[in-house]
Write a protein that holds these residues in place. Structure first.
Motif, PDB file in Angstrom:
ATOM      1  N   TYR A 223       0.827  -1.213   0.000  1.00 18.02           N
ATOM      2  CA  TYR A 223       0.000   0.000   0.000  1.00 18.02           C
ATOM      3  C   TYR A 223       0.860   1.261   0.000  1.00 18.02           C
ATOM      4  O   TYR A 223       0.508   2.254  -0.624  1.00 18.02           O
ATOM      5  CB  TYR A 223      -0.976  -0.002   1.176  1.00 18.02           C
ATOM      6  N   ILE A 224       1.981   1.232   0.698  1.00 22.43           N
ATOM      7  CA  ILE A 224       2.898   2.379   0.672  1.00 22.43           C
ATOM      8  C   ILE A 224       3.414   2.596  -0.742  1.00 22.43           C
ATOM      9  O   ILE A 224       3.432   3.715  -1.253  1.00 22.43           O
ATOM     10  CB  ILE A 224       4.062   2.167   1.670  1.00 22.43           C
ATOM     11  N   TRP A 225       3.826   1.517  -1.403  1.00 23.92           N
ATOM     12  CA  TRP A 225       4.320   1.635  -2.770  1.00 23.92           C
ATOM     13  C   TRP A 225       3.211   2.058  -3.728  1.00 23.92           C
ATOM     14  O   TRP A 225       3.440   2.822  -4.651  1.00 23.92           O
ATOM     15  CB  TRP A 225       4.949   0.332  -3.224  1.00 23.92           C
ATOM     16  N   ALA A 226       1.993   1.547  -3.519  1.00 18.55           N
ATOM     17  CA  ALA A 226       0.880   1.911  -4.402  1.00 18.55           C
ATOM     18  C   ALA A 226       0.506   3.381  -4.254  1.00 18.55           C
ATOM     19  O   ALA A 226       0.028   3.994  -5.209  1.00 18.55           O
ATOM     20  CB  ALA A 226      -0.333   1.033  -4.108  1.00 18.55           C
ATOM     21  N   SER A 227       0.741   3.951  -3.078  1.00 15.45           N
ATOM     22  CA  SER A 227       0.435   5.370  -2.873  1.00 15.45           C
ATOM     23  C   SER A 227       1.464   6.277  -3.535  1.00 15.45           C
ATOM     24  O   SER A 227       1.294   7.482  -3.570  1.00 15.45           O
ATOM     25  CB  SER A 227       0.338   5.677  -1.383  1.00 15.45           C
ATOM     26  N   GLY A 228       2.534   5.689  -4.036  1.00 10.59           N
ATOM     27  CA  GLY A 228       3.555   6.464  -4.719  1.00 10.59           C
ATOM     28  C   GLY A 228       4.717   6.866  -3.829  1.00 10.59           C
ATOM     29  O   GLY A 228       5.649   7.513  -4.267  1.00 10.59           O
ATOM     30  N   SER A 229       4.681   6.466  -2.590  1.00 10.68           N
ATOM     31  CA  SER A 229       5.770   6.785  -1.671  1.00 10.68           C
ATOM     32  C   SER A 229       6.766   5.630  -1.666  1.00 10.68           C
ATOM     33  O   SER A 229       6.433   4.514  -1.286  1.00 10.68           O
ATOM     34  CB  SER A 229       5.220   7.004  -0.261  1.00 10.68           C
TER      35      SER A 229
END
Length: 154
Positions: free
Chosen positions: A122-128
């Motif tokens: 989810y962190i990666w999917a948020s672009g972070s």
């Protein structure tokens, strides 16, 4: 409850349906797989992790429900064992207690494995992409250990 005859009649569907759903999700995700560090990763924005999150919630609910049903059955059946004082109990732990601890260990294997990885996804999917390297290593190491945790539990 379901009779043995009814379960035997639908047994093939109890195997076929989860396999079919799993294969459908796997094939639907093929266009979205991309390279990520050392492994393939479903690089679509949010939806690939939803089935895993649902599986964790459903498994938790199923284990709680199972423990509650065993506890109720055991409490109901105790009224019959108390009447017959000649029966002795050889087990120090009740059946509901054994089922509870087995369920908790099983759920612990899920909780050790998937929430860190889901959080990372989810962190990666948020672009972070500013995630500590140690968290990435922990999250990605725990996923392949699911089989090991299940071995420890069972």
């Amino acid at each position: 409850g379901w009779s043995d005859r009814k379960i035997m009649r639908i047994r093939k569907w109890l195997f076929a349906c989860p396999i079919t759903v799993g294969l459908a999700f796997a094939f639907a995700g093929i266009p979205f797989y991309g390279m990520l560090f050392l492994w393939c990763n479903n690089s679509a924005a949010w939806w690939p992790d939803i089935p895993v999150a649902i599986a964790i919630v459903v498994t938790t609910f199923t284990m709680v429900s199972t423990c509650w049903d065993v506890y109720k059955t055991e409490k109901t059946s105790q009224q019959y064992t108390r009447r017959n004082s000649t029966l002795s109990t050889t087990s120090t732990l009740s059946t509901s207690s054994l089922v509870f601890w087995q369920s908790m260990w099983y759920l612990l294997s899920f909780y050790l494995t998937w929430p860190p990885y889901l959080a990372l996804q989810y962190i990666w999917a948020s672009g972070s992409y500013n995630v500590s390297y140690s968290f990435v290593i922990i999250a990605t190491t725990m996923v392949p250990l699911q089989g090991f945790w299940n071995c420890v539990v069972f």
